[in-house]
Design a protein around this motif. Structure first.
Motif, mmCIF file in Angstrom:
data_model
loop_
_atom_site.group_PDB
_atom_site.id
_atom_site.type_symbol
_atom_site.label_atom_id
_atom_site.label_comp_id
_atom_site.label_asym_id
_atom_site.label_seq_id
_atom_site.Cartn_x
_atom_site.Cartn_y
_atom_site.Cartn_z
ATOM 1 N N LYS A 133 0.892 -1.306 -0.220
ATOM 2 C CA LYS A 133 -0.007 -0.138 -0.122
ATOM 3 C C LYS A 133 1.020 1.136 0.149
ATOM 4 C CE LYS A 133 -3.516 2.410 2.864
ATOM 5 N NZ LYS A 133 -4.328 2.214 4.024
ATOM 6 N N LEU A 134 1.905 1.290 0.914
ATOM 7 C CA LEU A 134 2.684 2.299 1.063
ATOM 8 C C LEU A 134 3.807 2.564 -0.252
ATOM 9 C CD1 LEU A 134 4.088 1.890 4.810
ATOM 10 C CD2 LEU A 134 2.545 3.723 3.938
ATOM 11 N N THR A 135 4.175 1.602 -0.755
ATOM 12 C CA THR A 135 4.790 1.511 -1.981
ATOM 13 C C THR A 135 3.738 2.214 -3.128
ATOM 14 O OG1 THR A 135 6.389 -0.246 -1.473
ATOM 15 C CG2 THR A 135 6.118 0.166 -3.769
ATOM 16 N N TRP A 136 2.668 1.347 -3.292
ATOM 17 C CA TRP A 136 1.795 1.978 -4.643
ATOM 18 C C TRP A 136 1.136 3.189 -4.388
ATOM 19 C CZ3 TRP A 136 -3.371 2.879 -4.316
ATOM 20 C CH2 TRP A 136 -4.075 3.076 -5.714
ATOM 21 N N THR A 137 1.260 3.921 -3.387
ATOM 22 C CA THR A 137 0.838 5.226 -3.083
ATOM 23 C C THR A 137 2.079 6.125 -3.731
ATOM 24 O OG1 THR A 137 -0.626 4.784 -1.260
ATOM 25 C CG2 THR A 137 0.190 6.970 -1.431
ATOM 26 N N ALA A 138 3.212 5.597 -3.354
ATOM 27 C CA ALA A 138 4.488 6.546 -3.742
ATOM 28 C C ALA A 138 4.435 6.611 -5.328
ATOM 29 C CB ALA A 138 5.777 6.151 -3.038
ATOM 30 N N TRP A 139 4.333 5.254 -5.705
ATOM 31 C CA TRP A 139 4.600 4.913 -7.093
ATOM 32 C C TRP A 139 3.556 5.717 -7.928
ATOM 33 C CZ3 TRP A 139 2.620 -0.339 -10.054
ATOM 34 C CH2 TRP A 139 3.725 -0.445 -11.125
ATOM 35 N N ARG A 140 2.253 5.624 -7.531
ATOM 36 C CA ARG A 140 1.194 6.599 -8.305
ATOM 37 C C ARG A 140 1.546 8.012 -8.180
ATOM 38 N NH1 ARG A 140 -2.163 4.813 -12.309
ATOM 39 N NH2 ARG A 140 -3.769 5.924 -11.287
ATOM 40 N N GLY A 141 1.993 8.332 -7.206
ATOM 41 C CA GLY A 141 2.510 9.747 -7.013
ATOM 42 C C GLY A 141 3.423 10.224 -8.117
ATOM 43 N N GLY A 142 4.242 9.341 -8.960
ATOM 44 C CA GLY A 142 5.180 9.557 -9.532
ATOM 45 C C GLY A 142 6.540 9.124 -9.489
ATOM 46 N N ALA A 143 6.765 8.453 -8.463
ATOM 47 C CA ALA A 143 8.120 8.069 -8.176
ATOM 48 C C ALA A 143 8.294 6.758 -8.948
ATOM 49 C CB ALA A 143 8.449 7.776 -6.709
ATOM 50 N N THR A 144 9.566 6.443 -9.156
ATOM 51 C CA THR A 144 10.181 5.385 -9.941
ATOM 52 C C THR A 144 9.833 4.112 -9.048
ATOM 53 O OG1 THR A 144 12.381 5.239 -9.114
ATOM 54 C CG2 THR A 144 12.048 6.501 -11.257
ATOM 55 N N PHE A 145 9.426 3.162 -9.726
ATOM 56 C CA PHE A 145 9.366 1.810 -8.792
ATOM 57 C C PHE A 145 10.196 1.532 -7.691
ATOM 58 C CE2 PHE A 145 9.778 -2.730 -7.704
ATOM 59 C CZ PHE A 145 8.636 -2.821 -7.334
ATOM 60 N N LEU A 146 11.469 1.667 -8.103
ATOM 61 C CA LEU A 146 12.500 1.540 -6.915
ATOM 62 C C LEU A 146 12.421 2.524 -5.893
ATOM 63 C CD1 LEU A 146 15.641 0.074 -8.497
ATOM 64 C CD2 LEU A 146 14.115 -0.992 -7.011
ATOM 65 N N ASN A 147 12.176 3.691 -5.961
ATOM 66 C CA ASN A 147 12.152 4.683 -5.371
ATOM 67 C C ASN A 147 10.761 4.641 -4.441
ATOM 68 O OD1 ASN A 147 14.725 6.153 -5.575
ATOM 69 N ND2 ASN A 147 13.779 7.712 -7.279
ATOM 70 N N ALA A 148 9.792 4.409 -5.055
ATOM 71 C CA ALA A 148 8.573 4.144 -4.268
ATOM 72 C C ALA A 148 8.631 3.003 -3.455
ATOM 73 C CB ALA A 148 7.514 3.677 -5.304
ATOM 74 N N LEU A 149 9.404 1.861 -3.753
ATOM 75 C CA LEU A 149 9.612 0.935 -2.822
ATOM 76 C C LEU A 149 10.360 1.017 -1.623
ATOM 77 C CD1 LEU A 149 9.136 -2.336 -2.192
ATOM 78 C CD2 LEU A 149 10.870 -2.805 -4.040
ATOM 79 N N ARG A 150 11.451 1.789 -1.893
ATOM 80 C CA ARG A 150 12.277 2.333 -0.734
ATOM 81 C C ARG A 150 11.437 3.204 0.221
ATOM 82 N NH1 ARG A 150 15.418 6.642 0.495
ATOM 83 N NH2 ARG A 150 17.461 6.249 1.472
ATOM 84 N N THR A 151 10.587 4.110 -0.376
ATOM 85 C CA THR A 151 9.774 4.740 0.373
ATOM 86 C C THR A 151 8.803 4.116 1.226
ATOM 87 O OG1 THR A 151 9.995 6.698 -1.143
ATOM 88 C CG2 THR A 151 8.248 6.710 0.398
ATOM 89 N N GLY A 152 8.158 3.093 0.487
ATOM 90 C CA GLY A 152 7.273 2.279 1.221
ATOM 91 C C GLY A 152 7.945 1.394 2.358
ATOM 92 N N ILE A 153 9.069 0.742 2.235
ATOM 93 C CA ILE A 153 9.937 0.165 3.135
ATOM 94 C C ILE A 153 10.350 1.222 4.545
ATOM 95 C CG2 ILE A 153 12.018 -0.905 3.787
ATOM 96 C CD1 ILE A 153 12.027 -1.856 0.495
ATOM 97 N N THR A 154 10.655 2.369 3.941
ATOM 98 C CA THR A 154 11.194 3.609 5.133
ATOM 99 C C THR A 154 10.029 3.523 5.890
ATOM 100 O OG1 THR A 154 12.984 4.317 3.443
ATOM 101 C CG2 THR A 154 12.204 5.687 5.340
ATOM 102 N N THR A 155 8.767 4.018 5.316
ATOM 103 C CA THR A 155 7.794 4.265 6.051
ATOM 104 C C THR A 155 7.298 3.302 6.888
ATOM 105 O OG1 THR A 155 7.053 5.935 4.248
ATOM 106 C CG2 THR A 155 5.501 5.505 5.714
ATOM 107 N N LEU A 156 7.096 2.236 6.237
ATOM 108 C CA LEU A 156 6.629 1.025 7.091
ATOM 109 C C LEU A 156 7.577 0.692 8.394
ATOM 110 C CD1 LEU A 156 4.810 -1.548 7.298
ATOM 111 C CD2 LEU A 156 6.455 -2.842 6.040
#
Length: 376
Positions: A153-176
């Protein structure tokens, strides 16, 4: 894909991974996995606790040495329970992009085996990551979108916000929280290791993917893990060692489901994400295999689908799927009907849904299975 082929036996593949942990972390997981004085559930919990304790200590040591402050957004309840060898009532969902899901759905034969073996090695690499960035790279390399609904959920939100997949995944992991993410990965990894390591023939590790707009549950599944009745899981022979479970939204106060509904926008949208659940069925002592049926139902509609796995002691391995309508069936009767028409692979459309389910081979006692339910 598929992931890398292993020429090792299932047990040797597990031992190779566990030997690596012994060298790197100083823990003897093979000794725990082979301790017949403990139940398999006790072994699983102990393996999770020992591997997690060593892994989290390594993360802390790395960050101290590098002078990096680790962000603290952790699920301390989950981490504490896992470290204390308490029941971790969760076998987290995994997720795939729609593109990778379509590839996995088409796997047959050795491809199914390779995918299961390959995920074990990829999970090992994830467990060894020390930072959110490293973990994001390893998850991305595995062809997975995430491990666990919360991370997805956290990764997908960042991904849909325009981040690259890896950056979105990193954001998801960091936030979690890095430690929460690693805890979830260790829980899944240990399930794979036990499946590979336990020397019983006639066992199956299955991944069932839910490409629908329904959160799917198997009501009161615990009642059926040893062959009991009363729920929507019926084990005719053998028992269930691990069963899929996660939270629908990733939040701990959201409903518990077996497989979360997809993230979906429109057909073939590259941002669609499909979730999958994992279960591990093993045989009991004696001349019986691992055989059972489960009924998936929706939390919000009358949708219901049955899924059969069968690794008999002497007959052919197989699987089956069925769209269910009307009242809840007698699961013993349903099992026999689906068992008698089982195949190595089923693939059919009915009622606006597509169903597939595939075992790697009609022969052999160590079986991989990939099932899918899709809204067409």
């Amino acid at each position: 894909m598929p992931l890398e082929t292993s020429s090792l036996s299932p047990r040797d593949a597990a031992i190779e991974i566990m030997d690596g942990f012994k060298v790197r972390l100083g823990i003897d997981l093979a000794g725990i996995a082979g301790n017949e004085a403990l139940t398999v559930e006790q072994r699983r919990r102990k393996m999770v606790a020992k591997l997690l304790e060593a892994t989290l200590a390594g993360i802390d040591e790395y960050h101290r040495a590098e002078g990096i402050e680790l962000a603290s957004h952790e699920d301390n309840t989950l981490i504490t329970a896992a470290l204390a060898e308490e029941a971790t009532e969760i076998e987290p969902n995994i997720s795939l992009t729609q593109h990778n899901f379509e590839i996995v759905r088409g796997y047959r034969g050795q491809e199914v085996t390779d995918y299961v073996y390959g995920l074990s090695k990829r999970l090992e690499a994830m467990q060894n990551a020390k930072t959110p960035g490293q973990l994001a790279i390893e998850i991305g390399a595995s062809s997975l979108f995430s491990i666990g609904v919360a991370m997805a959920k956290l990764t997908w939100t960042a991904w849909r916000g325009g981040a690259t997949f890896l950056n979105a995944l990193r954001t998801g992991i960091t936030t979690l929280g890095m430690k929460t993410a690693i805890t979830i990965i260790v829980i899944v990894l240990v399930a794979f290791l036990l499946y590979l390591f336990l020397d019983n023939p006639k066992k199956v590790l299955a991944l069932v993917f839910n490409d629908t707009a329904e959160d799917l549950v198997v009501t009161n599944w615990r009642a059926g893990v040893e062959g009991g009745l009363g729920g929507n899981l019926y084990v005719a022979h053998g028992h269930i060692e691990n069963f899929m479970q996660d939270h629908a939204s990733g939040d701990l106060d959201s409903p518990i489901v077996q497989i979360r509904q997809r993230f979906f926008f429109e057909p073939n949208d590259p941002d669609n994400v499909v979730f999958g659940g994992i279960y591990f069925a093993d045989r009991n002592f004696g001349l019986r295999g691992s055989e059972g049926v489960m009924l998936f139902t929706s939390l919000t509609s009358d949708f219901a689908a049955a899924h059969l796995y069968a690794v008999p002691y002497v007959n052919d391995n197989g699987t089956n799927m069925r769209l269910m309508t009307g009242q809840k069936p007698n699961l013993e009767t349903l099992f026999r009907e689906m068992y008698d028409t089982r195949k190595v692979r089923v693939d059919f459309a009915e009622g606006g849904y597509r169903f597939t389910s595939t075992v790697n081979d009609a022969r052999g006692g160590v079986v991989g299975l990939i099932g899918t339910i899709s809204k067409t």
